[in-house]
Write an enzyme that holds these catalytic residues in place. Structure first.
Site, short mmCIF file in Angstrom:
data_model
loop_
_atom_site.label_atom_id
_atom_site.label_comp_id
_atom_site.label_asym_id
_atom_site.label_seq_id
_atom_site.Cartn_x
_atom_site.Cartn_y
_atom_site.Cartn_z
N GLY A 1 0.86 -1.17 0.00
CA GLY A 1 0.00 0.00 0.00
C GLY A 1 0.89 1.22 0.00
O GLY A 1 2.11 1.09 -0.04
N VAL B 1 2.48 5.02 1.45
CA VAL B 1 3.26 5.30 2.64
C VAL B 1 2.48 5.34 3.95
O VAL B 1 2.87 4.72 4.92
CB VAL B 1 4.04 6.62 2.46
CG1 VAL B 1 4.85 6.92 3.70
CG2 VAL B 1 4.92 6.53 1.25
N ASP C 1 -0.70 4.34 4.61
CA ASP C 1 -1.94 3.57 4.65
C ASP C 1 -2.06 2.69 5.88
O ASP C 1 -3.10 2.09 6.10
CB ASP C 1 -2.08 2.71 3.39
CG ASP C 1 -2.50 3.56 2.20
OD1 ASP C 1 -2.93 4.70 2.44
OD2 ASP C 1 -2.39 3.10 1.07
N THR D 1 6.16 -4.93 3.23
CA THR D 1 6.97 -4.36 2.15
C THR D 1 6.76 -2.86 2.04
O THR D 1 5.67 -2.36 2.25
CB THR D 1 6.65 -5.02 0.80
OG1 THR D 1 5.28 -4.80 0.49
CG2 THR D 1 6.92 -6.50 0.84
N PRO D 2 7.82 -2.14 1.72
CA PRO D 2 7.78 -0.68 1.72
C PRO D 2 6.85 -0.12 0.64
O PRO D 2 6.71 -0.69 -0.42
CB PRO D 2 9.23 -0.28 1.42
CG PRO D 2 10.04 -1.50 1.67
CD PRO D 2 9.15 -2.65 1.39
N GLY E 1 44.87 -1.63 -22.99
CA GLY E 1 45.57 -0.53 -22.31
C GLY E 1 44.98 0.79 -22.78
O GLY E 1 44.15 0.83 -23.70
N SER F 1 49.25 -0.77 -30.39
CA SER F 1 49.41 -1.03 -31.83
C SER F 1 50.89 -1.15 -32.18
O SER F 1 51.29 -2.02 -32.95
CB SER F 1 48.77 0.09 -32.65
OG SER F 1 47.39 0.09 -32.46
N SER G 1 39.65 -1.70 -25.10
CA SER G 1 38.77 -2.66 -24.37
C SER G 1 38.79 -2.38 -22.87
O SER G 1 39.35 -3.14 -22.09
CB SER G 1 39.16 -4.11 -24.67
OG SER G 1 40.55 -4.33 -24.57
#
Lengths: 299, 621
Positions: B16, B18, B20, B96-97, B458, B465, B532
């Site tokens: 429900g 906050v 309720d 549950t919140p 790197g 290269s 990479s």
């Protein structure tokens, strides 16, 4: 075939959790504190891995201040060829002479929390079973079954892993670990009913008997050996039993006539106080005491 | 006492918005069922004086809000599990919140629940949160929903207010297909219609909340009626004489003699024994954790599923799924995550979502990715076939074990999502790997060499290269067949459609990895020079290749040195803000933790580095 009862379902869930841990963790261990929850965990573990012996050792973090009856049962358990027991004593606490009479919260921190961390680090355990239940204490109710701990063993309640279905994530990086609570969904009553159903051996201190008692700070303390500081008090023989067991100078007894598991259950159904009411260590640091201890690495 | 032992267990959630009164309702259930002990009540009374919202009265909500941050802020942050029992059943309730940012926690609590109690404030009626939580409960497959219209005491127990809310909700429930719901007018604060029917609402002749919870049917009976599914958790092998298969039965029943098929291999055998420490069992059913043995020596290990021979589950590697994203970092389409389903763990990638669901309006929105608490539908591909079942089939209870999965980040190990598989995509069935007459071994033998992928990684300007070129030259001199894949060149052709966002970089590396793998299959020694930057993608390429063929070479040049060289002038541009997502500047580089070869360019020349790499390569067996 009959529907599964709640004890059947709890048993199946706990076994599932233990097997998942053994399948995925590199070095699991079971914390064994000799109490009723430990006794139930050990029984479940034997069932989970039968006919194989336990695929992990038991670890007793010994404060040296347990009841003599507890040491007797521990040694009996260790005599089983299918069980490997590691006893860890924090040598720093020992050399500093830390004791429950003089050092209050430091006693629990050094002997238990620091002792546990030392033992887990020394053996590089990455998953440690503990017998904690969510009905015990408010912050336990918020903790996951698989409780992630960082390299310093700290618990962060705001960074818990979502635990969806019975689909558990056990993955950790080097140095991190899991505390695993297979009894999370059990209540104190479930534990007693299971002990009754399965005929599990427990420490006799849970059953009522005449014991030498000193009343102190509202707790009924048992004089278990000559290290107890009487400070002028004279122990009285009273018919008592214990609902939880820890270090004997910190565990309060209750007056009771319940001398069998059946009688304990009957008493529980009418009791008006909680199990942890007799635990002096829960009183350190106000209502968030356990939460703070756990953040520091307490199990 | 013995009655207690044989009781059923119902797990439910409360949800429900906050304020309720969820926590108050649970406090009320615990209090009225006498599960609160005197010392706990005394603690709550003390807390009430400090943090309570009920004036002098005890604030029952404080019984469940257990964390200090929760008590300070008066809200529920995480799922709390509470226990109580009535004369007929035991209950585990997950509180549950209500806050929108805790959708993941609501899903967590709902995943193990048989029923949901949805609180509505009688003064406010059906709100956005009511809709959201109904949708989430339905999504997770909760079949029984109780609409608890709370705070009836604040609307004078008015029947019209209640009827109006029921009518509103009925329309919505039909829209999303809530299968079974009951509405109850109640007051958590006063306890009206919570445990017992209240005289304050004579007009209401339905059950109290507790009566509903005591009679909701459990799903376990339905699970037992389905075909057998037993995911193998652990193989029990204490000696050569005993080989048992341990796991929790997800569905169906089994007995000695039951014919089973092991998925995915498809081998069949019979159950020989159901072994327990109290002696063998005659039968076992869904929900039980068992150890069984087979009549034959068949291959079976963790991750396999023991199934009814006549109705085995499907096997596939591409799926459509609903995903609930649970991490602070967004979903990265194309990145490899661990996917755990049942006892299987595989690498999986998620495609760009087809759509995201706005859980407030139930609209389907276009979404490039999924953020924290988002729910979306996307394609999921696994790197090998898995045994699965659709999470929710129409009219049946859910297949949580073989239909519900979690995604785990490969580096942090955090659980980043959960998901529910809908169905396998046909493509997986129709694309069969072509069997090649001339295999990779033949290619390698003809070339007289062992294939390898030398993966240079790197920073930009580290020297990848340069060194790779010298290595290739040295290998050519020794008569080796090689090919160099260079980052810039690939981006001019194969990958010209890709940019430099994180998702595009991942796709860039995935394609290069595939090309390198094909070339290695052709028997070549492949050299690649790509920044990479992410460990996860380098691990992905390593996993594509046979063990030992991926050689990660870390060209370790400090950022300051690379920036100073700035061969292509890119660092200057990046520093000037003209180049976005530049590695080392505004995009991270994750160095290898254990590279196969590490070259410290501050300590050796390119020539020396190349010689070292060639030696290491040729020494390899």
């Amino acid at each position: 075939m009959a529907e599964l009862t709640h004890l059947d379902r709890l048993e199946a869930e706990s076994i599932h959790i233990m097997r998942e841990t053994v399948a995925e963790a590199a070095r699991p261990v079971m914390l064994y504190s000799i109490g009723k929850d430990s006794a139930v965990m050990l029984h479940l573990a034997r069932k989970a891995f039968f006919p194989a012996p336990l695929p992990f050792p038991l670890l007793h973090v010994d404060t040296t201040w347990k009841f003599r009856d507890m040491y007797a049962l521990r040694d009996k358990v260790a005599a089983d060829p299918g069980v490997r027991l590691i006893v860890h004593v924090n040598r720093d606490a020992e050399s500093q002479g830390i004791n429950p009479f003089d050092h209050g919260p430091a006693h629990t921190d050094l002997w238990k929390t620091q002792g546990l961390k030392q033992a887990l680090d020394a053996h590089r355990f990455d998953a440690a079973f503990g017998g904690a239940r969510r009905d015990e204490e408010k912050s336990r109710a918020k903790e996951r079954i698989f409780s992630f701990r960082d390299r310093n063993h700290r618990w962060d309640p705001k960074r818990q892993r979502p635990e969806v279905w019975a689909n558990y994530n056990l993955r950790t990086n080097a140095g991190e670990s899991m505390r695993v609570f297979p009894l999370s969904n059990w209540t104190e009553l479930d534990v007693w009913q299971y002990i009754l159903r399965e005929g599990i051996e427990i420490v006799p201190l849970y059953f009522a008997a005449e014991r030498p008692i000193v009343e102190r700070d509202g707790l009924l303390l048992m004089v278990d050996d000559d290290r107890f500081r009487l400070d002028g008090a004279t122990p009285q023989m009273r018919r008592v039993r214990f609902r939880t067991l820890g270090c004997y100078p910190l565990s309060g007894a209750i007056e009771s006539d319940a001398a069998s598991v059946e009688e304990i259950i009957a008493e529980m159904l009418t009791t008006t106080t909680s199990e942890r009411q007799g635990r002096a260590i829960d009183r350190d640091g106000g209502s968030a005491s356990m939460e703070k201890k756990k953040q520091e690495g307490y199990f | 006492m013995r009655e207690q032992d044989g009781m059923e267990l119902l797990r439910f959630i409360t949800c429900g918005s906050v304020d309720d009164g969820k926590s108050t309702l649970i406090g009320r259930l615990l209090f009225d069922s006498k599960q609160i002990f005197d010392d706990q009540l005394a603690a709550v009374e003390a807390d009430s004086a400090r943090h309570g919202t009920q004036g002098d009265a005890v604030d029952l909500a404080l019984l469940v809000d257990g964390l200090s941050a929760e008590r300070e802020q008066g809200i529920t942050i995480d799922v709390a599990y509470r226990f109580f029992n009535s004369a007929r059943r035991k209950f585990i309730v997950a509180d549950t919140p209500g806050h929108e940012q805790y959708t993941r926690n609501m899903v967590t609590g709902a995943s193990t629940a048989d029923a949901a109690v949805l609180l509505v404030d009688a003064r406010k009626g059906v709100l956005t949160q009511t809709r959201r939580h109904s949708y989430l409960a339905r999504l997770v497959g909760i079949r029984h929903l109780v609409l608890a219209v709370n705070k009836m005491d604040l609307v004078d127990h008015d029947r019209q207010a209640f009827d109006g809310i029921c009518a509103d909700y009925r329309l919505f429930a039909e829209q999303i297909g809530v299968p079974d719901w009951t509405a109850i007018p109640l007051s958590a604060l006063t306890g009206a219609n919570v445990m017992e029917r209240s005289s304050a609402m004579q007009w209401y002749d339905g059950p109290s909340l507790l009566e509903v919870l005591e009679t909701v049917p459990l799903d376990t009976a339905a699970d037992a009626a389905k075909p057998l599914r037993l995911p193998v958790q652990w193989v029990n092998r204490p000696s050569h004489d005993f080989r048992g298969f341990a796991g929790q039965i997800a569905a169906g029943t089994l007995a000695p003699g039951t014919e089973v098929r092991i998925a995915p291999s498809g081998r069949t055998t019979h159950v020989a024994r159901i072994v327990t420490s109290d002696g063998d069992l005659d039968e076992a059913r869904a929900g039980q954790s068992v150890t069984i043995t087979f009549a034959d020596e068949v291959d079976c290990s963790r991750g396999d599923v023991i199934a009814a021979a006549s109705a085995p589950p499907e096997v596939a590697d591409r799926f459509e799924a609903t995903i609930v994203w649970m991490a602070e970092e967004d979903l990265l389409p194309g990145r490899g995550y661990w996917l755990k389903i049942g006892t299987q763990t595989v690498t999986a990638t998620v495609q760009r979502p087809k759509y995201e669901v706005n859980v407030n309006t139930l609209e389907q929105l276009a979404a490039p990715t999924l953020r924290l608490n988002a729910i979306g539908v996307a394609e999921v591909a696994t790197d090998r076939e898995i045994v699965f079942e659709p999470y929710a089939a129409e009219g049946a209870s859910t297949n949580k074990v073989l239909g519900g999965f979690i995604l785990i980040d490969k580096l942090s190990n955090a659980t980043v999502a959960c998901g529910m598989l809908h169905f396998a995509l046909r493509r997986a069935h129709n694309i069969h790997r072509q069997h090649l007459e001339i295999g990779r071994d033949t290619h390698a033998v003809i070339k007289g060499q062992k294939p390898a992928v030398l993966w240079f990684t790197g920073l930009s300007g580290a020297g990848k290269s340069t060194i790779a070129n010298i290595v290739e030259k040295k290998l050519a001199e020794r008569g080796r067949h090689t090919f160099l894949l260079d980052g810039d060149n690939v981006r001019h052709g194969l990958n010209r459609d890709l940019g430099f966002t994180e998702a595009d970089r991942i796709e860039n590396i995935r394609r290069v990895g595939e090309v390198a793998r094909l070339m290695a299959d052709a028997g070549l020694i492949v050299l690649t020079a790509f920044i990479s930057p992410f460990r996860a993608e380098r691990a992905m390429v390593r996993a594509m290749l046979p063990e030992g063929e991926f050689i990660e070479i870390f060209i370790d040049t400090p950022l300051a040195d690379a920036e100073q060289r700035d061969v292509k002038g890119l660092y200057a541009k990046a520093r000037a803000g003209e180049l976005k997502n530049f590695t080392g500047i505004d995009s991270p580089y994750e160095p290898p933790e254990a590279p196969d070869i590490r070259i410290d360019t501050t300590q050796m020349s390119a020539e020396e580095a190349a010689e070292l790499i060639v030696e290491a390569l040729l020494k390899r067996r």
